[in-house]
Design an enzyme around this catalytic site. Structure first.
Site, PDB file in Angstrom:
ATOM      1  N   LYS A  78       0.844  -1.193   0.000  1.00  0.00           N
ATOM      2  CA  LYS A  78       0.000   0.000   0.000  1.00  0.00           C
ATOM      3  C   LYS A  78       0.884   1.249   0.000  1.00  0.00           C
ATOM      4  O   LYS A  78       1.887   1.294   0.734  1.00  0.00           O
ATOM      5  CB  LYS A  78      -0.893  -0.025   1.246  1.00  0.00           C
ATOM      6  CG  LYS A  78      -1.921   1.098   1.303  1.00  0.00           C
ATOM      7  CD  LYS A  78      -2.822   0.923   2.528  1.00  0.00           C
ATOM      8  CE  LYS A  78      -3.930   1.940   2.579  1.00  0.00           C
ATOM      9  NZ  LYS A  78      -4.873   1.693   3.689  1.00  0.00           N
ATOM     10  N   SER A 153      -9.810   1.712   2.648  1.00  0.00           N
ATOM     11  CA  SER A 153      -8.916   2.478   1.814  1.00  0.00           C
ATOM     12  C   SER A 153      -7.898   1.619   1.059  1.00  0.00           C
ATOM     13  O   SER A 153      -7.352   2.069   0.062  1.00  0.00           O
ATOM     14  CB  SER A 153      -8.154   3.497   2.668  1.00  0.00           C
ATOM     15  OG  SER A 153      -7.328   2.855   3.605  1.00  0.00           O
ATOM     16  N   SER A 177     -10.235  -0.527   6.733  1.00  0.00           N
ATOM     17  CA  SER A 177      -9.547  -0.354   5.448  1.00  0.00           C
ATOM     18  C   SER A 177      -8.854  -1.581   4.887  1.00  0.00           C
ATOM     19  O   SER A 177      -8.414  -1.559   3.738  1.00  0.00           O
ATOM     20  CB  SER A 177      -8.527   0.786   5.558  1.00  0.00           C
ATOM     21  OG  SER A 177      -9.180   2.020   5.550  1.00  0.00           O
TER      22      SER A 177
END
Lengths: 471, 94
Positions: A78, A153, A177
């Protein structure tokens, strides 16, 4: 054989038998990224050259015979987690040109095992969102239906694994997330206990909740990655070394709690059916099922969206146009540099959270918002503590619905916040939770959430693995 | 509804420049969200024992306050948009 179909375990077996090399596996994933990612937008940057040199090193390790399960396995990180020498943007304009000068602890651990880092994945800006629509660099599309969101997210990390653009990925979870995009994309995602995994090198969102966790094709892989990244790190004072539990956990010996508040109004009927079916399967395998109550569930979102923006407003104060990141140098005074750099650098959602947090912490409002939210947080935590006195695990949905349409909630921040209804309570209590693919509604995946007590990831993973075989 | 003046005040505290459009949108969004927070008014008070409990409890993990040499100072200072020698340069403060 398409090498990108393989799980971590299967690829590891392939290396052992010399069926293919780490370079071949990396090339297969890089090819896949080129073919499909233009459309999906899961990656913000692909590090082809360094990935291939990682693979070369891995091949040497493999040839020596002394290698581990993650050696040569291609992964995606990420873009809120630092990888030295690579850009780390947190999907924000303010960090568009920022290059990480050191590795996050999790990155360091993966590198030590010889994993191949393919690139950095898309996210909501500063991990703030539930759909990746808040990314400054475009939304991630759901591989199962490109008109829908991948969740957020960690939407890029989830879509990359679901579309076989990475063998596994790392995400981060502040309010859901990891679990939410895992549910929307039909993969396994684990939010570890607060303190299980070091956050050193993770761009901070809300420090009393942020956790890094694995996103994988199946539960076995999840266990492999979790065991590598967990543990105490002197660079993160909140990290702890959890005790190793050697007990064997089986569905037939477990008591599973089903919180009635998580099956109330707002839950999609088809999602409910899938979750109830998973619970039934556990019962058939011998689990004791018990209805439980988490009476303060209705306060979770309000509590969460006071605490998180408060912490975020403080964490994001470091982006001031002075130390690193975007800076408007044409201004004459220091104050103007602050206003302009932050005003132009941050997108709408970080701005909203900075405003909400600043307001909640400001003179005259602190008691009504921040202090009250901290009190309610204790009540939420106590709900779970009481529940775990008589049960081993909690089964519930990850989200009230499957992946929604791109744009459906983009203009209404409150409706986007409500997506976290079943995932943020876990975070307020610091608990671990996993999303396990449990079925689909018209082709859209639905995840079952398995919540455990603090540091009982092993129990969650063992039960999830057993359940995975019967779902 | 939260006033334009209040939004401007919070933005100033947060060192955030907002455009006219953003101020208008903030007024609308923050009002809806703050209204939703009213829900907490009906939440029960935690018991006396619970009130005293620390949520985190990580203080015992703190390391000794000893200075260590950081190998990254050059790279970190190198990330600054404006610098002179080993110093980060800032605009006039007054």
């Amino acid at each position: 054989m398409d090498l990108t179909d393989l799980t971590i375990k299967q690829a590891h077996q392939g290396f052992k038998k010399k069926e293919f090399s780490a370079r071949e596996l990396a090339l297969a994933y890089l090819k896949k990224i080129k073919q499909t990612d233009k459309d999906l937008n899961a990656y913000l940057s692909v590090a082809e050259e360094s990935a291939l040199s990682d693979a070369e090193l891995a091949d040497k390790k493999i040839a020596s015979g002394n290698f581990s399960e993650l050696t040569g396995i291609p992964c995606a990180i990420k873009d809120a987690i630092l990888v030295e020498g690579q850009k780390c943007t947190a999907a924000s304009k303010i960090l568009k040109n920022y290059t990480a000068v050191y590795d996050a602890t999790v990155t360091k651990k993966l590198k030590k095992e010889g994993s191949v880092i393919l690139g950095k994945t898309n996210t909501d800006e500063f991990t703030m969102g539930a759909s990746t629509e808040n990314s400054a660099f475009g939304v991630v599309k759901n591989p199962h239906d490109k008109t829908r969101v991948a969740g957020g997210s960690s939407g890029g990390s989830a879509a990359a694994v679901a579309a076989k653009e990475a063998c596994f990925s790392l995400g981060s979870d502040t309010g859901g997330s990891i679990r939410l995009p895992a549910s929307f994309c039909g993969i396994v995602g684990l939010n570890p206990t607060y303190g299980s995994v070091s956050r050193y090198g993770l761009i901070a969102h809300a420090s009393s909740l942020d956790q890094i966790g694995p996103m994988t094709k199946n539960v076995e892989d999840c266990k492999i990655v979790f065991n590598v990244i967990k543990g105490k790190d002197k660079k993160d004072a909140t990290s702890v070394e959890s005790e190793i539990q050697n007990s064997k956990f089986e569905i037939r010996n477990s008591r599973i709690g089903v919180p009635k508040e998580y099956f109330a109004e707002g839950l999609d009927k088809e999602v409910e059916k899938i979750i109830k079916n998973a619970i039934k399967k556990a019962e058939q395998a011998g689990a004791e099922i018990e209805e439980i109550s988490l009476p303060n569930t209705k306060y979770c979102i309000a509590c969460y969206y006071i605490i998180v923006p408060s912490e975020a407003s403080s964490n994001l104060a470091r982006f001031d146009g002075i130390k690193y990141g975007y800076s408007d140098q044409s201004q004459k005074t220091l104050m103007q540099v602050y206003y302009k750099s932050r005003g132009e650098g941050f997108g709408l959602e970080p701005k909203r959270r900075i405003m909400l947090g600043t307001h909640s912490l400001s003179f005259g409002y602190y008691d009504a918002y921040y202090k009250k939210a901290q009190e309610v947080r204790k009540l939420v935590k106590q709900d779970f503590t009481k529940a775990f006195e008589k049960i081993d695990l909690i089964f519930c949905p990850v989200a009230p619905f499957p992946a929604f349409k791109i744009g459906e909630k983009a203009d209404n921040p409150l409706s986007m916040y409500l997506v976290d209804i079943y995932t943020c309570g876990v975070k307020l209590a610091g608990l671990p939770g996993l999303s396990l693919p449990a079925g689909n509604v018209g082709g859209l995946p639905v995840g079952l959430q398995i919540i455990g007590n603090h540091f009982e990831e092993n129990k969650i993973l063992a039960i999830a693995q057993e359940l995975e075989n019967v779902l | 509804m939260i006033s334009k003046k209040e939004v401007e005040h919070i933005a100033k505290l947060a060192r955030l420049e907002l455009t006219e459009n953003e101020i208008e949108k903030m007024q609308k969004d923050l009002s809806a969200i703050l209204d939703y927070f009213d829900l907490l008014k009906s939440a029960p008070l935690p018991s006396k024992i619970l009130q005293k409990q620390n949520l985190g409890g990580q203080a015992q993990n703190l390391r000794k306050d000893e200075a260590e040499r950081c190998q990254l100072s050059d790279e970190i200072i190198g990330s600054a948009p404006d610098k002179k020698d080993d110093y980060i340069k800032v605009k006039a403060i007054l």
